[in-house]
Design a protein around this motif. Sequence first.
Motif, mmCIF file in Angstrom:
data_model
loop_
_atom_site.group_PDB
_atom_site.id
_atom_site.type_symbol
_atom_site.label_atom_id
_atom_site.label_comp_id
_atom_site.label_asym_id
_atom_site.label_seq_id
_atom_site.Cartn_x
_atom_site.Cartn_y
_atom_site.Cartn_z
ATOM 1 N N ASN A 73 149.305 42.129 84.721
ATOM 2 C CA ASN A 73 149.763 43.291 83.845
ATOM 3 C C ASN A 73 149.922 44.293 84.739
ATOM 4 O OD1 ASN A 73 149.530 42.083 81.501
ATOM 5 N ND2 ASN A 73 147.319 42.971 81.118
ATOM 6 N N GLY A 103 146.815 38.363 76.956
ATOM 7 C CA GLY A 103 146.160 38.396 78.154
ATOM 8 C C GLY A 103 144.852 39.356 77.867
ATOM 9 N N LYS A 150 156.137 44.173 75.443
ATOM 10 C CA LYS A 150 156.688 43.454 76.508
ATOM 11 C C LYS A 150 158.025 42.634 75.740
ATOM 12 C CE LYS A 150 153.443 43.559 79.876
ATOM 13 N NZ LYS A 150 152.268 42.901 80.694
HETATM 14 MG MG MG Z 1 149.360 40.285 79.911
#
Ligand code: MG
Length: 391
Positions: free
Chosen positions: A146, A218, A210
Amino acid sequence: MNNAMAGSDDDERIRLQQAQKLEAIGTLAGGIARDFNNILAHIAGHLELARAEAELDGAMAFHLGEIDKAQQRATDLVKRLLMFSNRQAPQRKVLPLTPVIDEALLLLQSALPPNIRVRTQYADHLPPVAVDALQVSQAILNLGTNAAHAMRAQGGDLTVSVQATTVTADALPAPGLQPGPHLHIAVRDTGSGMPPEVVARVFEPFFTTKGAEGTGLGLPMVHGILRDHDGAITLESEPGVGTTFHIYLPAIVQATAAAPAQGNDDLVLGHGQHVMYVDDEEGLIFLMKRMLSRLKYRCTAFSDPHEALEAFRAAPDSFDGVLTDLAMPGMTGVQLVEAIRAIRPEVRVAVVTGYDQDDLTALDEAGISIRLNKPTPPPELGRALQAMFQD
Ligand code: MG
Ligand code: ADP
């Protein structure tokens, strides 16, 4: 900086509600993901057949290729869902934390552009922690990925620092922690940062900024891993300045001066046998290679089952055994084992199953009896390999 969490009763209630919501979504997603996984395996299998059978003209090959790409993305997504919802109880061991972090960062670094620098700042004489190394390295890897994404436009620094800290009841640095000695890991980036409305939602499953590139799984996974380790995670972020995730893990303070044995005493070791390892997840290949070498095996790994099969065909006698993942795009582990046995029937095989819902019938039918759970702690791996090479 916007602090994501404070310590009031209200926050505590919201935190509990969030945890329950996570739990429920996890269960639901897991059920769907399992069914979906089977459907995808079906698609992948027929796709493979269609590609092999048809004398393809260019347009047809292109379309099948695109279907294959989409199928692989879907498979990847389902895998993450399963990992998130069906995460196994951590296999905790007392060990020093910084090598686990180093390993994750090494893995991360290989995929980073040169404009992102990675630094570590570790305090001296840190006490050990009781953790599942694979899960914790996965958490660090997620945070690092990230951070790298947030810095990819401008470049920047990723700094991971670790220090010992004592958590007291009247000043909890993060909700959910028990008072006592802890390690504080800070993962800091100089990337884009986040506005408060994003900070407030980052641990929500499927929350992503995103678009199609993100899964939003995540951070929920990192959150779950920390909860399973009696730890906690908070963050501070400022748009245009960067983000710091703070992780807390309970530290083990030894009752006696003697440090726990970190040797190989509890491991069943091999004697240099050559193992082929096949797994489409590069991250697991990296870790498995390390573990195999620690267990005194030689390992050649492949992320593509077709390449693995070709390598085996080229030199069937150079491998003593084959260890393969089950669910891989393009060819399942069972199909790979069958193809390999067609070349050399007596070869030793074992499979690594990602979750208990893998197709056990297919394994029974193929007569594959040695099965390892993923992730596999080194002692279990050692025993399974010993069983695999037993006469
Ligand atoms: Mg991520
Ligand atoms: P994904 O990476 O698939 O989007 P995550 O759960 O890992 O899912 O992250 C959720 C969202 O949190 C990201 O889409 C991003 O908006 C934000 N985020 C997480 N880490 C950072 C970071 N280090 N810097 C900026 N934004 C971040």
